[in-house]
Design a protein around this motif. Structure first.
Motif, PDB file in Angstrom:
ATOM      1  N   ASN A 188      27.561  32.668  30.383  1.00  0.00           N
ATOM      2  CA  ASN A 188      28.492  33.709  29.959  1.00  0.00           C
ATOM      3  C   ASN A 188      29.048  34.536  31.113  1.00  0.00           C
ATOM      4  N   ALA A 189      28.509  34.356  32.322  1.00  0.00           N
ATOM      5  CA  ALA A 189      28.945  35.191  33.432  1.00  0.00           C
ATOM      6  C   ALA A 189      28.921  34.393  34.729  1.00  0.00           C
ATOM      7  N   SER A 190      29.805  34.796  35.645  1.00  0.00           N
ATOM      8  CA  SER A 190      29.846  34.194  36.978  1.00  0.00           C
ATOM      9  C   SER A 190      29.076  35.095  37.947  1.00  0.00           C
ATOM     10  N   LEU A 222      32.718  48.588  47.862  1.00  0.00           N
ATOM     11  CA  LEU A 222      33.601  47.427  47.774  1.00  0.00           C
ATOM     12  C   LEU A 222      33.480  46.748  46.415  1.00  0.00           C
ATOM     13  N   VAL A 223      32.263  46.749  45.852  1.00  0.00           N
ATOM     14  CA  VAL A 223      32.051  46.224  44.503  1.00  0.00           C
ATOM     15  C   VAL A 223      31.155  47.196  43.737  1.00  0.00           C
ATOM     16  N   THR A 224      31.290  47.211  42.432  1.00  0.00           N
ATOM     17  CA  THR A 224      30.466  48.089  41.591  1.00  0.00           C
ATOM     18  C   THR A 224      29.631  47.289  40.600  1.00  0.00           C
ATOM     19  N   ALA A 225      29.717  45.975  40.643  1.00  0.00           N
ATOM     20  CA  ALA A 225      28.953  45.132  39.720  1.00  0.00           C
ATOM     21  C   ALA A 225      27.466  45.199  40.051  1.00  0.00           C
ATOM     22  N   PRO A 226      26.586  44.931  39.083  1.00  0.00           N
ATOM     23  CA  PRO A 226      25.141  44.931  39.332  1.00  0.00           C
ATOM     24  C   PRO A 226      24.763  43.917  40.416  1.00  0.00           C
ATOM     25  N   VAL A 227      23.747  44.264  41.193  1.00  0.00           N
ATOM     26  CA  VAL A 227      23.336  43.438  42.324  1.00  0.00           C
ATOM     27  C   VAL A 227      21.831  43.186  42.252  1.00  0.00           C
ATOM     28  N   SER A 254      20.728  41.207  31.718  1.00  0.00           N
ATOM     29  CA  SER A 254      20.672  42.345  30.791  1.00  0.00           C
ATOM     30  C   SER A 254      19.578  43.321  31.205  1.00  0.00           C
ATOM     31  N   ASP A 255      18.460  42.787  31.702  1.00  0.00           N
ATOM     32  CA  ASP A 255      17.381  43.644  32.191  1.00  0.00           C
ATOM     33  C   ASP A 255      17.802  44.381  33.464  1.00  0.00           C
ATOM     34  N   VAL A 256      18.576  43.710  34.286  1.00  0.00           N
ATOM     35  CA  VAL A 256      19.065  44.341  35.514  1.00  0.00           C
ATOM     36  C   VAL A 256      19.966  45.521  35.175  1.00  0.00           C
ATOM     37  N   ARG A 257      20.877  45.317  34.251  1.00  0.00           N
ATOM     38  CA  ARG A 257      21.777  46.402  33.839  1.00  0.00           C
ATOM     39  C   ARG A 257      20.992  47.586  33.270  1.00  0.00           C
TER      40      ARG A 257
END
Length: 449
Positions: A264-266, A348-353, A434-437
């Motif tokens: 579902n995600a890249s 530069l990015v705000t997505a979870p890491v 989902s746990d990371v978020r």
């Protein structure tokens, strides 16, 4: 001892304790070289950092080397106001590099006495040494030591050097040590920065000298030429290996786009092997490309990354942080070492890491990992990191000998001491996104509340 800093084209570190010293932050576990003459700086291998180096090494085994005088093809001498820097291993660790800063000393023509050399070393420690909490140093005991030592005359220079050795050993710090004039000179002679090889001298029973490989950069020029490090085993046949210095830094970044398990995600996967001059630029490029390709999550792999340029680590951490968030603290006895380094732009990015770490994640890697973790930008996955977070300086004494002194340390944004402790991961195994978020959301709420 009055010293003044030579400017450098590489990043610089926190100031040195003397009122006229102007140190600057460089790399992990900094070793700052004070008191080097301008002539020495021009002739050293450190000055050849951007040039070509070809040298012959006679191998008696993969673990030790019989060294033949290197032939250095040096670049044109740098302007009088500039100098090049390099990194090297501390002799007490096979994992992490120390970095050097050259500082010019204004030495007078006067003849220094044996007592004067001892007192000079004493004063450097008194002004600069940072007790990390595990040693036996205190201002009172150190003052009494000076009084005890200097109550009698010191007849020879050899005796003076032995006194300095015992004096430094009494601190209980494995990184604070004495360098004879010969050892001080060899710091330049055996500086192999640029070929991915770190060496130290080993004396043989017959009085000869061999060089031991302390560390190798995977896929670096030395490794590609066949140099290997072996901790155990008998020595093999003698070999001659020529290694050409890498004229252009090789990118330390590998990246690719992957799909999450449920599809579902890249996920943008980025592996960073070391912190060199290209690390920040190439990682930023990778992040932008992965984001353009549709990455909604990122993995930063710092496993087996032993460090490199601290400034590169600081700049990489800033790529993920909001303006004003703390990257790292530097702590030292002198006020000039007590710095707070913060991000100065939008991320530069705000997505979870997710940051992958293990027990060979060290120095600059630990700065990045702790910075992203403590600012709720990433979760750490894997093993406890190595725990290398001290700053050393090398001071030249007036007779050409030197002392290496621990002068500072790195502390995470959450005020945890990296050195000797490492950083504990949030997860041992790869978690669901989902746990990371959820983890990062709870972390942010705790910070705000």
């Amino acid at each position: 001892m009055r010293v003044s800093a030579l400017s450098s084209s590489l990043p610089t570190i926190p100031p040195s304790p003397s009122e006229t010293r102007k140190p600057q932050i460089l790399c992990n576990n900094l070793t700052t070289t004070h008191g080097i003459s301008a002539d020495w700086a021009k002739k050293s291998l450190i000055g050849a950092l951007s040039g070509a180096l070809s040298f012959g090494i006679l191998f008696s085994s993969p673990c030790s080397i019989a060294f033949q005088s290197p032939t250095v093809q040096s670049p044109p001498p740098p302007p009088p106001s500039s100098s090049s820097l390099s990194t090297k291993h501390d002799s007490s660790s096979e994992l992490c590099r120390e970095d050097e800063r050259l500082v010019k000393a204004e030495t007078g023509p006067e003849v220094v006495t044996n007592e004067g050399i001892v007192e000079e070393a004493w004063e450097i420690v008194n002004d600069s040494f940072l007790d990390t909490g595990r040693h036996r140093w205190s201002p009172q005991t150190w003052k009494r030591k000076k009084e005890d030592i200097l109550t009698t005359s010191i007849p020879t220079r050899s005796k003076a050097h032995n006194i300095i050795k015992r004096m430094l050993a009494s601190l209980g710090d494995p990184y604070t040590r004495f360098l004879s004039p010969e050892e001080f000179t060899k710091m330049a002679r055996y500086d192999m920065s640029g070929i991915g090889l770190n060496l130290r001298e080993v004396l043989e029973d017959d009085g000869g000298v061999k060089l031991k490989v302390l560390g190798l950069l995977l896929d670096g020029p030395a490794h590609s030429a066949g140099v290997r490090q072996v901790k155990h085993g008998n020595c093999g046949p003698i070999q001659s290996i020529a290694v050409q210095r890498q004229l252009v830094a090789r990118t330390p970044v590998f990246y690719r786009l992957e799909q999450s398990e449920n599809g579902n995600a890249s996920v943008g996967y980025m592996r960073l092997k070391e912190f060199n001059a290209l690390a920040r630029k190439d990682l930023a490029t990778a992040m932008k490309r992965l984001q353009d390709m549709g990455a909604s999550y990122f993995v930063l792999d710092l496993r087996d990354n032993l460090g490199g340029l601290v400034q590169a680590g600081i700049e990489i951490a800033k790529l993920f942080l909001k303006e004003g968030e703390t990257v790292i603290y530097t702590v030292g006895k002198d006020l000039q070492y007590q710095n707070t380094i913060v991000a100065d732009a939008a991320p530069l990015v705000t997505a979870p890491v997710i940051v992958l770490v293990n027990n060979k994640t060290a120095s600059a890697s630990e700065i990045v990992a702790s910075s992203l973790h403590d600012n709720c930008r990433a979760v750490l996955v894997g093993e406890r990191t190595f725990g290398k977070g001290l700053i050393q300086s090398v001071f030249e004494l007036h007779d050409g000998s030197g002392v290496v002194v621990t002068v500072g340390k790195y502390v995470t944004p959450n005020h945890k001491d990296i050195n000797g402790n490492g950083i504990e991961p949030d997860y041992r195994n790869f978690p669901a996104w989902s746990d990371v978020r959820q983890h990062l959301s709870q972390c942010s709420k705790l910070q705000q509340g």
